[in-house]
Design a protein around this motif. Structure first.
Motif, PDB file in Angstrom:
ATOM      1  N   UNK A   1      -8.392  13.697  -8.419  1.00  0.00           N
ATOM      2  CA  UNK A   1      -7.552  14.878  -8.215  1.00  0.00           C
ATOM      3  C   UNK A   1      -8.402  16.129  -8.456  1.00  0.00           C
ATOM      4  N   UNK A   2      -7.821  17.313  -8.297  1.00  0.00           N
ATOM      5  CA  UNK A   2      -8.593  18.550  -8.303  1.00  0.00           C
ATOM      6  C   UNK A   2      -9.335  18.808  -9.612  1.00  0.00           C
ATOM      7  N   UNK A   3      -8.893  18.196 -10.718  1.00  0.00           N
ATOM      8  CA  UNK A   3      -9.562  18.391 -12.015  1.00  0.00           C
ATOM      9  C   UNK A   3     -10.749  17.453 -12.192  1.00  0.00           C
ATOM     10  N   UNK A   4     -11.094  16.696 -11.130  1.00  0.00           N
ATOM     11  CA  UNK A   4     -12.187  15.719 -11.149  1.00  0.00           C
ATOM     12  C   UNK A   4     -11.853  14.504 -12.006  1.00  0.00           C
TER      13      UNK A   4
ATOM     14  N   UNK B   1     -22.259  21.929   1.376  1.00  0.00           N
ATOM     15  CA  UNK B   1     -21.779  20.818   0.548  1.00  0.00           C
ATOM     16  C   UNK B   1     -21.055  21.313  -0.699  1.00  0.00           C
ATOM     17  N   UNK B   2     -19.855  20.854  -0.880  1.00  0.00           N
ATOM     18  CA  UNK B   2     -19.058  21.239  -2.043  1.00  0.00           C
ATOM     19  C   UNK B   2     -17.807  20.374  -2.062  1.00  0.00           C
ATOM     20  N   UNK B   3     -17.041  20.497  -3.130  1.00  0.00           N
ATOM     21  CA  UNK B   3     -15.764  19.805  -3.235  1.00  0.00           C
ATOM     22  C   UNK B   3     -14.635  20.820  -3.087  1.00  0.00           C
ATOM     23  N   UNK B   4     -13.576  20.420  -2.388  1.00  0.00           N
ATOM     24  CA  UNK B   4     -12.420  21.277  -2.208  1.00  0.00           C
ATOM     25  C   UNK B   4     -11.168  20.572  -2.697  1.00  0.00           C
ATOM     26  N   UNK B   5     -10.027  21.046  -2.224  1.00  0.00           N
ATOM     27  CA  UNK B   5      -8.731  20.500  -2.645  1.00  0.00           C
ATOM     28  C   UNK B   5      -7.830  20.352  -1.427  1.00  0.00           C
ATOM     29  N   UNK B   6      -7.114  19.235  -1.343  1.00  0.00           N
ATOM     30  CA  UNK B   6      -6.091  19.037  -0.319  1.00  0.00           C
ATOM     31  C   UNK B   6      -4.791  18.627  -0.987  1.00  0.00           C
ATOM     32  N   UNK B   7      -3.691  19.134  -0.448  1.00  0.00           N
ATOM     33  CA  UNK B   7      -2.364  18.858  -0.997  1.00  0.00           C
ATOM     34  C   UNK B   7      -1.700  17.697  -0.261  1.00  0.00           C
TER      35      UNK B   7
ATOM     36  N   UNK C   1       0.827  -1.204   0.000  1.00  0.00           N
ATOM     37  CA  UNK C   1       0.000   0.000   0.000  1.00  0.00           C
ATOM     38  C   UNK C   1       0.864   1.257   0.000  1.00  0.00           C
ATOM     39  N   UNK C   2       0.240   2.363  -0.391  1.00  0.00           N
ATOM     40  CA  UNK C   2       0.821   3.695  -0.222  1.00  0.00           C
ATOM     41  C   UNK C   2       0.083   4.374   0.918  1.00  0.00           C
ATOM     42  N   UNK C   3       0.802   4.745   1.957  1.00  0.00           N
ATOM     43  CA  UNK C   3       0.188   5.507   3.041  1.00  0.00           C
ATOM     44  C   UNK C   3       0.367   6.986   2.721  1.00  0.00           C
ATOM     45  N   UNK C   4      -0.740   7.661   2.496  1.00  0.00           N
ATOM     46  CA  UNK C   4      -0.723   9.049   2.036  1.00  0.00           C
ATOM     47  C   UNK C   4      -1.276   9.952   3.134  1.00  0.00           C
ATOM     48  N   UNK C   5      -0.578  11.052   3.397  1.00  0.00           N
ATOM     49  CA  UNK C   5      -1.073  12.054   4.345  1.00  0.00           C
ATOM     50  C   UNK C   5      -1.114  13.400   3.647  1.00  0.00           C
ATOM     51  N   UNK C   6      -2.067  14.235   4.063  1.00  0.00           N
ATOM     52  CA  UNK C   6      -2.231  15.553   3.449  1.00  0.00           C
ATOM     53  C   UNK C   6      -1.870  16.652   4.441  1.00  0.00           C
ATOM     54  N   UNK C   7      -1.815  17.866   3.948  1.00  0.00           N
ATOM     55  CA  UNK C   7      -1.451  18.999   4.806  1.00  0.00           C
ATOM     56  C   UNK C   7      -2.444  19.194   5.946  1.00  0.00           C
ATOM     57  N   UNK C   8      -3.691  18.773   5.749  1.00  0.00           N
ATOM     58  CA  UNK C   8      -4.705  18.963   6.789  1.00  0.00           C
ATOM     59  C   UNK C   8      -4.678  17.873   7.847  1.00  0.00           C
ATOM     60  N   UNK C   9      -3.838  16.838   7.655  1.00  0.00           N
ATOM     61  CA  UNK C   9      -3.764  15.745   8.625  1.00  0.00           C
ATOM     62  C   UNK C   9      -4.535  14.508   8.231  1.00  0.00           C
TER      63      UNK C   9
ATOM     64  N   UNK D   1       0.861  16.756  -4.993  1.00  0.00           N
ATOM     65  CA  UNK D   1      -0.334  16.544  -5.805  1.00  0.00           C
ATOM     66  C   UNK D   1      -1.560  17.058  -5.062  1.00  0.00           C
ATOM     67  N   UNK D   2      -2.526  17.574  -5.811  1.00  0.00           N
ATOM     68  CA  UNK D   2      -3.711  18.183  -5.210  1.00  0.00           C
ATOM     69  C   UNK D   2      -4.913  17.261  -5.427  1.00  0.00           C
ATOM     70  N   UNK D   3      -5.498  16.803  -4.321  1.00  0.00           N
ATOM     71  CA  UNK D   3      -6.567  15.814  -4.348  1.00  0.00           C
ATOM     72  C   UNK D   3      -7.923  16.477  -4.143  1.00  0.00           C
TER      73      UNK D   3
END
Length: 564
Positions: free
Chosen positions: A448-451, A475-481, A427-435, A463-465
């Motif tokens: 990713x951010x481009x849907x 309700x909306x979609x955002x972006x996390x790095x 597996x890849x264990x991935x963490x983002x700037x928000x925790x 990469x921006x998810x």
């Protein structure tokens, strides 16, 4: 706007404990008594401050020199502080006699028959207060909670904090928080630093009979440093704000409240292995006069409700999972992987890797992923269930509604993979700037951010998810790095739930596809769209007869659904 005077964070001088192998053991009772009722009072009488006396006596133990190093005393160099020893520091040189009456003197530590007796704690309370979980995780260790009514497991949160953490991390959580306790008393209860199995302490406090800001900050700093000095990690849990229009008999929010929290944020930012959960940043708890925030408060409109307790637990879980010991994780290698099917008669790259690891005696669990390799997410990756809140994938059931983003929940109609017994899954264990943190296979699709949904193997740091938070009121979609990516071998099982939209949210915020990239390259179609078309017959059948779909079966070794 409130004008806040910057708080001076003068650290308490504490000599860190030398973490030799023997520090995994607590000091013996005879050693603790000699330290607390002999060494400390003696050096205080010689004119030393409480800091100096503590440093001198602790040094005798750690260096193996002086009266505490004598064999009959029983002090092992580097042994961990006991409750009695910790109280000696809190009592101070001027209150050693009071410290003795609270804890008992060396002469009355034993009963008439010589058996050990439990120490007497403030107000006659018995510890531990509440305990959740029956297993002990080698990864996360035991977790202690100390504080006041904000975290008291017998109070308004109804034990949700410890129960949720124990459930998600599969470990034991001891909650010794006591409603009404000031920091002075919070520092006296059994904590993580006194338990050899404990790795994390969650602490709150500072509003009960604590009226001097500098004293509050000093006491919290000393308590945090005591835990960190013994190799533990600390999470500070902040209080939610009160609404001044709520008609509370005692309104605690205000200048002192804000300045105290600002000081705690600075304390966490300035120290390694210390984190702060600031409830003021929660979209609803941070806006207490918003009617939508009312469910986060108990009947008295002040203390936290079980729903708030769940938020506290989720934030702590994010921090703990994102800050595992580095020794358990390997650096990531982002070499593109071949997604073409591999013959089951020949070993896969993962098989060869597992065999190499087994030869070194590091991993022996079976079965491992076979065939085309791991196509899913690790069982400890979390999702948000409409019925049960945050749960690991390993607990999701067919028919259960999980968060899929944009404020929506959808039922799980099938599992592409359901492999609770699969071990050594790459597996890849991935963490983002928000925790946010989650574990995903290299060829599982993620938005990713481009849907666009791409294989996780194509992600890099930065990469921006695509993200969506179930706590959001809009309700909306955002972006996390992406902050970090690490290669791991997961022993938590493998899972891939299927929802009608073909997507769901993991780790609380990140939108992933239900599917994997079955081919290395597609020219006319994208991977997610093609897989969604492929699963249409199953999705249609389950829509009209979900009961039948709830009886689906899976391959015993790989966990792949037999209908696939």
């Amino acid at each position: 706007p409130v004008s806040l005077t910057p708080v001076s964070l003068t650290p308490v001088s504490l000599t860190p404990v030398s973490l030799t192998p023997s520090s995994l053991l607590l000091c013996s009772e005879s050693c603790a008594n000699a330290f607390t009722f002999g060494c400390m009072p003696y050096h205080c009488e010689q004119g030393q401050s409480i800091d100096e006396a503590w440093t001198t006596c602790r040094g005798e133990i750690d260096d193996g020199l002086g009266p505490l190093a004598e064999e009959e005393v029983g002090c092992i160099p580097g042994c961990g502080n006991t409750v009695t020893m910790s109280m000696a520091f809190e009592c101070g040189c001027d209150n050693i006699d009071q410290c003795e009456s609270d804890e008992g003197t060396p002469d009355d530590e034993e009963g008439d028959d010589g058996d050990e007796v439990e120490p007497v704690f403030p107000y006659g309370l018995v510890f531990p207060r509440t305990v959740a979980g029956t297993t002990l995780s080698g990864t996360y260790g035991k977790i202690y909670i100390i504080g006041d009514s904000l975290l008291d497991g017998t109070g308004s949160t109804q034990g949700v904090v410890e129960e949720k953490i124990a459930e998600i991390l599969s470990t034991t959580v001891v909650n010794n928080a006591v409603g009404g306790f000031p920091l002075e008393d919070i520092a006296k209860v059994p904590s993580c630093s006194q338990d050899v199995d404990c790795k994390w302490t969650i602490i709150n406090g500072g509003i009960n009979r604590d009226v001097d800001l500098s004293q509050v900050v000093s006491r919290m700093t000393g308590l945090v440093e005591r835990e960190v000095a013994t190799g533990r990690k600390v999470i500070l849990q902040g209080y939610p704000r009160d609404c001044p229009e709520a008609g509370l008999a005692e309104f605690i929010s205000g200048d002192f409240f804000e300045a105290m929290h600002d000081a705690y944020v600075s304390l966490a930012a300035g120290k390694a292995n210390v984190w702060m959960v600031d409830s003021r940043n929660h979209p609803l708890m941070g806006d207490p006069c918003n009617p939508a925030s009312r469910p986060y408060r108990a009947e008295d409109n002040s203390h936290p409700s079980p729903l708030a307790g769940q938020v506290f637990a989720e934030e702590a879980i994010k921090i703990i999972m994102a800050n595992l010991d580095e020794a358990t994780l390997a650096p990531v290698s982002l070499t593109p992987v071949s997604l073409a099917p591999v013959s089951s008669s020949s070993p896969t790259p993962l098989d060869e890797e597992n065999e190499a690891v087994e030869e070194q005696g590091e991993v022996t669990s079976q079965p491992t992923m076979q065939g085309i390799g791991p196509l899913c997410l690790s069982g400890d990756t979390t999702v948000h269930s409409l019925q049960r809140g945050t749960i690991p994938l390993s607990m999701v059931q067919l028919g259960e509604s999980i968060f899929v983003g944009n404020g929506k929940y959808e039922p799980v109609y099938s599992f592409g993979h359901f492999g609770p017994n699969v071990r050594n899954a790459k597996m890849l264990r991935i963490s983002t700037d928000s925790g946010t943190i989650f574990s995903i296979s290299e060829n599982h699709l993620i938005f990713i951010e481009t849907n666009e949904a791409i294989p996780a193997s194509q992600l890099t740091v930065g990469s921006r998810l695509q993200s969506s938070d179930h706590n959001s009121t809009a309700p909306s979609f955002g972006v996390e790095r992406i902050k970090s990516i690490q290669n791991i071998l997961s022993n938590e099982g493998v899972y891939a739930p299927f929802t009608p939209s073909g997507k769901f949210v993991v780790g609380g915020t990140i939108v992933v596809s239900c599917y994997v990239a079955m081919f290395e390259r597609l020219l006319l179609f994208n991977h997610h769209w093609l897989a969604h078309i492929f699963t249409f017959p199953r999705r249609l059948a389950c829509f009209y007869n979900l009961t039948h779909c709830q009886k689906e079966e899976y391959n015993a070794d790989s966990g792949i659904a037999l209908w696939i």
